[in-house]
Each structure stands twice: as C-alpha cells, then as structure tokens.
Design an enzyme around this catalytic site. Structure first.
Site, PDB file in Angstrom:
ATOM      1  N   ARG A   1      25.026 -66.265 -18.913  1.00  0.00           N
ATOM      2  CA  ARG A   1      25.797 -66.482 -20.130  1.00  0.00           C
ATOM      3  C   ARG A   1      27.267 -66.083 -19.972  1.00  0.00           C
ATOM      4  O   ARG A   1      28.143 -66.689 -20.564  1.00  0.00           O
ATOM      5  CB  ARG A   1      25.146 -65.653 -21.239  1.00  0.00           C
ATOM      6  CG  ARG A   1      25.431 -66.131 -22.610  1.00  0.00           C
ATOM      7  CD  ARG A   1      24.495 -65.544 -23.615  1.00  0.00           C
ATOM      8  NE  ARG A   1      23.897 -64.273 -23.227  1.00  0.00           N
ATOM      9  CZ  ARG A   1      22.894 -63.712 -23.872  1.00  0.00           C
ATOM     10  NH1 ARG A   1      22.365 -64.310 -24.904  1.00  0.00           N
ATOM     11  NH2 ARG A   1      22.400 -62.560 -23.499  1.00  0.00           N
TER      12      ARG A   1
ATOM     13  N   LYS B   1       7.865 -62.245 -14.121  1.00  0.00           N
ATOM     14  CA  LYS B   1       6.913 -61.721 -15.086  1.00  0.00           C
ATOM     15  C   LYS B   1       7.664 -61.270 -16.338  1.00  0.00           C
ATOM     16  O   LYS B   1       8.864 -61.019 -16.225  1.00  0.00           O
ATOM     17  CB  LYS B   1       6.118 -60.580 -14.480  1.00  0.00           C
ATOM     18  CG  LYS B   1       6.839 -59.216 -14.467  1.00  0.00           C
ATOM     19  CD  LYS B   1       5.883 -58.097 -14.188  1.00  0.00           C
ATOM     20  CE  LYS B   1       6.251 -56.873 -14.979  1.00  0.00           C
ATOM     21  NZ  LYS B   1       5.517 -55.670 -14.712  1.00  0.00           N
TER      22      LYS B   1
ATOM     23  N   HIS C   1       5.594 -59.195  -7.652  1.00  0.00           N
ATOM     24  CA  HIS C   1       6.237 -58.680  -6.437  1.00  0.00           C
ATOM     25  C   HIS C   1       5.304 -57.777  -5.633  1.00  0.00           C
ATOM     26  O   HIS C   1       5.554 -57.532  -4.460  1.00  0.00           O
ATOM     27  CB  HIS C   1       7.572 -57.991  -6.762  1.00  0.00           C
ATOM     28  CG  HIS C   1       7.445 -56.707  -7.501  1.00  0.00           C
ATOM     29  ND1 HIS C   1       7.425 -56.638  -8.861  1.00  0.00           N
ATOM     30  CD2 HIS C   1       7.324 -55.445  -7.051  1.00  0.00           C
ATOM     31  CE1 HIS C   1       7.294 -55.386  -9.217  1.00  0.00           C
ATOM     32  NE2 HIS C   1       7.231 -54.626  -8.144  1.00  0.00           N
TER      33      HIS C   1
ATOM     34  N   LYS D   1       4.580 -57.269  -0.870  1.00  0.00           N
ATOM     35  CA  LYS D   1       4.694 -56.047  -0.069  1.00  0.00           C
ATOM     36  C   LYS D   1       4.038 -56.244   1.293  1.00  0.00           C
ATOM     37  O   LYS D   1       2.965 -56.834   1.400  1.00  0.00           O
ATOM     38  CB  LYS D   1       4.052 -54.871  -0.813  1.00  0.00           C
ATOM     39  CG  LYS D   1       4.887 -54.434  -2.007  1.00  0.00           C
ATOM     40  CD  LYS D   1       4.285 -53.256  -2.705  1.00  0.00           C
ATOM     41  CE  LYS D   1       5.139 -52.818  -3.870  1.00  0.00           C
ATOM     42  NZ  LYS D   1       6.400 -52.209  -3.459  1.00  0.00           N
TER      43      LYS D   1
ATOM     44  N   GLU E   1       3.570 -43.940 -12.048  1.00  0.00           N
ATOM     45  CA  GLU E   1       5.031 -43.842 -12.127  1.00  0.00           C
ATOM     46  C   GLU E   1       5.409 -42.460 -12.651  1.00  0.00           C
ATOM     47  O   GLU E   1       4.661 -41.874 -13.449  1.00  0.00           O
ATOM     48  CB  GLU E   1       5.581 -44.889 -13.090  1.00  0.00           C
ATOM     49  CG  GLU E   1       5.317 -46.324 -12.661  1.00  0.00           C
ATOM     50  CD  GLU E   1       5.852 -47.302 -13.698  1.00  0.00           C
ATOM     51  OE1 GLU E   1       6.940 -47.835 -13.483  1.00  0.00           O
ATOM     52  OE2 GLU E   1       5.187 -47.511 -14.724  1.00  0.00           O
TER      53      GLU E   1
ATOM     54  N   ASP F   1       1.448 -54.684 -19.110  1.00  0.00           N
ATOM     55  CA  ASP F   1       2.593 -54.531 -18.220  1.00  0.00           C
ATOM     56  C   ASP F   1       2.164 -54.367 -16.755  1.00  0.00           C
ATOM     57  O   ASP F   1       2.873 -54.797 -15.855  1.00  0.00           O
ATOM     58  CB  ASP F   1       3.406 -53.301 -18.666  1.00  0.00           C
ATOM     59  CG  ASP F   1       4.788 -53.259 -18.027  1.00  0.00           C
ATOM     60  OD1 ASP F   1       5.437 -54.310 -17.975  1.00  0.00           O
ATOM     61  OD2 ASP F   1       5.202 -52.180 -17.569  1.00  0.00           O
TER      62      ASP F   1
ATOM     63  N   HIS G   1      -0.273 -56.709 -11.756  1.00  0.00           N
ATOM     64  CA  HIS G   1      -0.253 -56.031 -10.453  1.00  0.00           C
ATOM     65  C   HIS G   1      -1.634 -55.505 -10.040  1.00  0.00           C
ATOM     66  O   HIS G   1      -2.103 -55.754  -8.927  1.00  0.00           O
ATOM     67  CB  HIS G   1       0.735 -54.869 -10.463  1.00  0.00           C
ATOM     68  CG  HIS G   1       2.121 -55.250 -10.876  1.00  0.00           C
ATOM     69  ND1 HIS G   1       2.731 -56.393 -10.441  1.00  0.00           N
ATOM     70  CD2 HIS G   1       3.016 -54.648 -11.691  1.00  0.00           C
ATOM     71  CE1 HIS G   1       3.944 -56.472 -10.957  1.00  0.00           C
ATOM     72  NE2 HIS G   1       4.138 -55.424 -11.726  1.00  0.00           N
TER      73      HIS G   1
ATOM     74  N   LYS H   1       2.592 -44.021 -16.944  1.00  0.00           N
ATOM     75  CA  LYS H   1       3.981 -43.558 -16.848  1.00  0.00           C
ATOM     76  C   LYS H   1       4.010 -42.045 -16.986  1.00  0.00           C
ATOM     77  O   LYS H   1       3.077 -41.453 -17.556  1.00  0.00           O
ATOM     78  CB  LYS H   1       4.805 -44.183 -17.971  1.00  0.00           C
ATOM     79  CG  LYS H   1       4.989 -45.672 -17.773  1.00  0.00           C
ATOM     80  CD  LYS H   1       6.103 -46.213 -18.642  1.00  0.00           C
ATOM     81  CE  LYS H   1       6.444 -47.631 -18.279  1.00  0.00           C
ATOM     82  NZ  LYS H   1       7.087 -47.778 -16.977  1.00  0.00           N
TER      83      LYS H   1
END
Ligand code: NAD
Length: 486
Positions: free
Chosen positions: A51, A149, A179, A183, A217, A236, A241, A332
């Site tokens: 943009r 994603k 992704h 790996k 995480e 998520d 994954h 998390k």
C-alpha cells in the site's frame, strides 16, 4: 563433503505485503541468502507490492535495512548486496481497489519465465489478490501463488477460500505455506524414516509406546493480543503446524517421494484421527508474571475463554497406530522455546542385566525443530571403564552437521527453502487444499465443543510447562511429558 547448490531458473517474484513484517524478517533476507549462495540467478526479479507510496530506490533501501537487521550470519562477497538490490523494484498497489495493477503487470519480465506471487498479507485479502491477478491478466496457467497462514478459521471459511482460489488457479499452482514443513529436520525425518531399513519395521504400535509433539514458546501474545484472542492455540498452532508434524511422523511410506504421493498419505492420517474425548484435552491461559500482564489483560478482555495453551491425547485409528497415542502440546509463555517430536519406544520385554527392564530407559528418537535443529536417538550402552556392566543412556547425534560440511551445519531457513521450491515447482512441502480442510474438520468439533460447554481454560504460571492438568493427562497413562528445554 561440500553440499551442492543447484541454481533455479530465473524468475519474477511479486511479494504482496512487501513492506510487512514477514517480508522484512523472513522473505527478503531469505531471498538474499539464496542469492549469496548462488541459488537465485542474477537476472531474477523481486517486486515488492504494497500500500505504501514509494519508489524502487526507497524500497531497495528498506530491503537493505531488513537484510542488515535479519540477514543472518552467513557471509557474502563484497558488492553482492548491491547486485541483489539492483534486482528489486516496487509497485504501489491497492489490493482492494484497481490502482497499481496495470503498472504491476507492465513491470513483469514477460519473457516466459516463472512468475510467482506471494500473498504475504492478511487472509482477508487473499481472495481480492486472486481475483485481480486474474482480471488484470496475470493469472496464466504457469503462474504460481504462495498463500500464507492462516488458511481459514474453520472448515467453512477454508472451503470458501479454496473455492475462491480454485476459480482462478489450478491446485498445482497454489502453494499453501506451513513453514514448519520447510525445516531441514522435518525433511531429515522423512530421510531417516524412509531411507534406512532400521526404523520402518519398528515404526508401529508394537514397538512405539507413544509419541509426543511439543511446540513451546516463551513469549506471550505481546502486541498481537486482540488478533490472537480470536484464534487461540488450537487454531494458531495445532490445526496447522502440529497436525503437519503429526502427519509426517504417522504417515505410511508413500510409493514415491513426489508431492501428491506424500500428501495423499498425510491426508489419510488426518482422516484417521479419532474425535478427541473431553478428558483427553487440557486448555490453559497464562497468569501474570511481575509486570507482565496475564492473558486476559494482554488481550484486553477480562472474560476471554481463549486458550494460550492446549494439550491433547490424539489417536490415529488405523492398523499401524492402534493403541499408540500421540500427545500434542503447545503454548505461550512456557519455560523454554522448544519444538520437538519425541518417538518413545516401548520398554524392553526382558532385561538380561541385573537391572530390571523397568529400570532401563526406553529408546527415544527425538527430533528437535526449534531453536536448534537436530535428531538424536537415545540408546543404552555400557558405561566405559572397569566396574562391571553398568549401563548408561546416551544420545546419538544423527544430524551429522560436521560430516556434511558448511550447508549441513547452516542449512537454509524454512522460508528460503520453500520459496526455492515454489520456483522449482515442487509442492511436496506445501499443504494441499483437501489436507487443510480435513485438518479443520478434525479441529472444528473440538473448538465447538469448548464453546458449547463454555469451557474455562485452566490458569498456568508463566515460565512453567503449562497447567498441572496437562501433567495429569500423562500421569493417568503412566507416562510423563518430556522436559521442555532448549
Ligand atoms: P503486516 O501487517 O506486517 O503487513 C501487511 C502488508 O500488507 C503490508 O505490506 C501492507 O502494506 C500490505 N497491505 C495491507 N492492506 C493492503 C491493501 N489494501 N493494499 C495493498 N497492500 C496492503 O503483516 P505480516 O505480519 O507481514 O503478515 C503477512 C501475512 O503473513 C499474514 O497472513 C500473516 O498471518 C502471515 N504470517 C506472518 C508471520 C510473521 O511473522 N509476521 C508469520 C507467519 C505468517
């Protein structure tokens, strides 16, 4: 042994969202590293499309800064950055309107080379880009599109998105990114499984007690709170994954290592997943930690019931896996940033040593994906030296980075590899539309069940391994989670 870098054919890559966070941190530095490695040919072109109103020089400066910030440790010869930047241009495009599209088309090389369009923008814009690529004459039978994603937020939205993309593109032109599949170690897992005679005969419920897949995480939701709260750990992380990792570990050997053979087998795994029973799931939300707010404060909703942690005991209902559970766990604000798949073999049937078989540790094949990549196999050996037959459990490193030379120890980042695969036209490491839909078909009822029951996630301490109920999930089965550590 020096690894070989095989250059791809010259290409044009348009990055929609070329000024965004993902482009800055991953895509652009990744392309530069492939350029340095000699894999991206010098007459290829990268066109940022976003943009912001800027010209090619300003965008090149932006890309140069992104590379110096996120470029990584690999060295490049002097002058390479300038050569790379010379291949970059920019086009201001209004994805929701018609401005800029004609100019974008005019900027393409148009000499029959591969043209790939990377949709690195919010998912609400995927359909608009597909439709305008078509309308402005850029959707040819050879065009490739790369879709980030999240791919939908449930089965209905994923189906609608697949249908929109299918209006303008064949499935063979659509590269849905996960992704994790890019790996190095994920591919090494397939090499280890299917390239050796050792593992496949043991790869079943007769020899494998259970499998654990953990993606932990240390960060909380940070500034993404309100966005994250609409999805939660299940949407998520698990639906994409963790499910992809589960597929690769549990799939039958494909007849060939080609995209559809591999993806057919992955799809069969997802379809064989049993619905998850209520007492086989644990959800959690992190609490406050000093100045760090608790989950509900971080997402700005004191009544939020979205999970920042989830643990699931899953079953793949087929001959190979009957009776061998696959435990999934992600969250998390946990104790360490670590992604790992652990294949835990059954205990010895009988020990000839003075130690009972119950005292001998089980063999574990551990595949680490983050932060370091590697594969280790824990085996029991004799402790060296005198003192009789004392047994020890030692990890065998199966990564062999040193033996494989420089690139073996410093493999391309997942995004680098995946973008090169797009250019080569290899879809093996990308999700097929039916896979994504099947994954949602498994996760939707779980999420709907939580909503219908007004399920409240269990609190857990930041820096822990999740709620205590998650430990109980294992203890009930006489098992234990592996320690989450780097
Ligand atoms: P971002 O918000 O940082 O960037 C969005 C980009 O889209 C910007 O370049 C902006 O100019 C462009 N854009 C937005 N609306 C536009 C419009 N109407 N017309 C033209 N351009 C427009 O987003 P991001 O973090 O880079 O994420 C991009 C995609 O990648 C998302 O789908 C995200 O879910 C996915 N993703 C991001 C990450 C990450 O680490 N950032 C990781 C995995 C997946």
């Amino acid at each position: 042994m020096v690894s070989r870098v095989i250059p791809v054919e010259p290409f044009d890559l348009v990055i929609f969202g070329g000024t965004g966070d993902l482009a800055r941190r991953k895509i652009l530095p990744g392309l530069f590293r492939r350029f340095c490695a000699g894999q991206m040919p010098k007459n290829s072109r990268i066109i940022g499309a976003a943009r912001a109103d800027m010209d090619a020089a300003a965008y090149q400066a932006f890309v140069g800064e992104a590379i110096s910030e996120f470029g990584g440790a690999r060295t490049c010869e002097d002058g390479t950055l300038q050569e790379f930047l010379a291949q970059i241009s920019y086009q201001t495009v209004d994805i929701r309107g018609d401005n800029g599209w004609d100019m974008l088309k005019a900027d393409l090389s148009g000499d029959g080379r591969v043209e790939a369009f990377y949709f690195s923008v919010g998912p609400s814009l995927f359909g608009d880009i597909a439709e305008r690529l078509h309308r402005f004459g850029m959707a040819t039978p050879d065009t490739r599109i790369v879709v980030e994603k999240p791919f939908g937020r449930d089965l209905d939205t994923a189906k609608a998105l697949n249908a929109t993309l299918a209006t303008h593109f064949e499935e063979g032109q659509i590269y849905r990114i996960d992704h994790y599949l890019g790996k190095e170690t994920v591919q090494n897992l397939m090499a280890v499984r299917f390239g050796n005679v050792l593992f496949e005969p043991l790869w079943n419920s007769q020899y494998i007690d259970h499998i654990q897949i953990t993606v932990a995480e240390t960060v909380g939701v940070g500034g993404r709170g309100e966005y994250y709260d609409k999805s939660g750990a299940m949407r998520d992380m698990v639906q994409n994954h963790l499910m992809q990792l589960l597929c690769l570990i549990a799939m039958e050997p494909p007849a060939k290592f080609d995209p559809d053979s591999v993806r057919d087998e992955k799809l069969k795994v997802i379809r064989a997943l049993e619905p998850v029973e209520l007492h086989h799931m644990v959800r959690g939300q992190y609490e406050a930690d000093g100045d760090e707010p608790d989950y509900r404060t971080a997402v700005n909703d004191p009544r939020s019931r979205t999970e920042s942690f989830v643990a699931i005991k899953a079953h793949v209902s087929n001959w190979r896996w009957a009776g061998t559970p696959i435990y999934l766990r992600t969250g998390k604000n946990l104790v360490a940033r670590s992604s790992e798949i652990a294949v835990v073999f059954k205990p010895l049937a009988h020990s000839i040593f003075s130690t009972g078989e119950a005292d001998l540790p089980s063999n574990v094949l551990a595949i680490q994906l983050q932060p370091n990549e590697g594969i280790t196999m824990n085996v029991t050996i004799k402790e060296p030296g005198p003192g009789g037959m004392r047994l020890v459990d030692v990890p065998l490193d199966m990564t062999f980075a040193e033996a494989l030379g420089e690139e073996g120890g410093d493999p391309p980042d997942a995004y680098e590899r995946l973008i090169m695969d797009v250019i080569r036209g290899n879809q093996t490491l990308f999700m097929r539309g039916d896979e994504v839909e099947a994954a949602w078909a498994w996760t939707d009822p779980i999420i709907e069940g939580w909503q219908a029951r007004h399920d409240v996630p269990k609190p857990y301490e930041p820096g822990s391994s999740g709620p205590t109920d998650s430990d109980q999930l294992m203890i009930r089965d006489n098992r234990k989670w592996r320690e989450i550590k780097v």
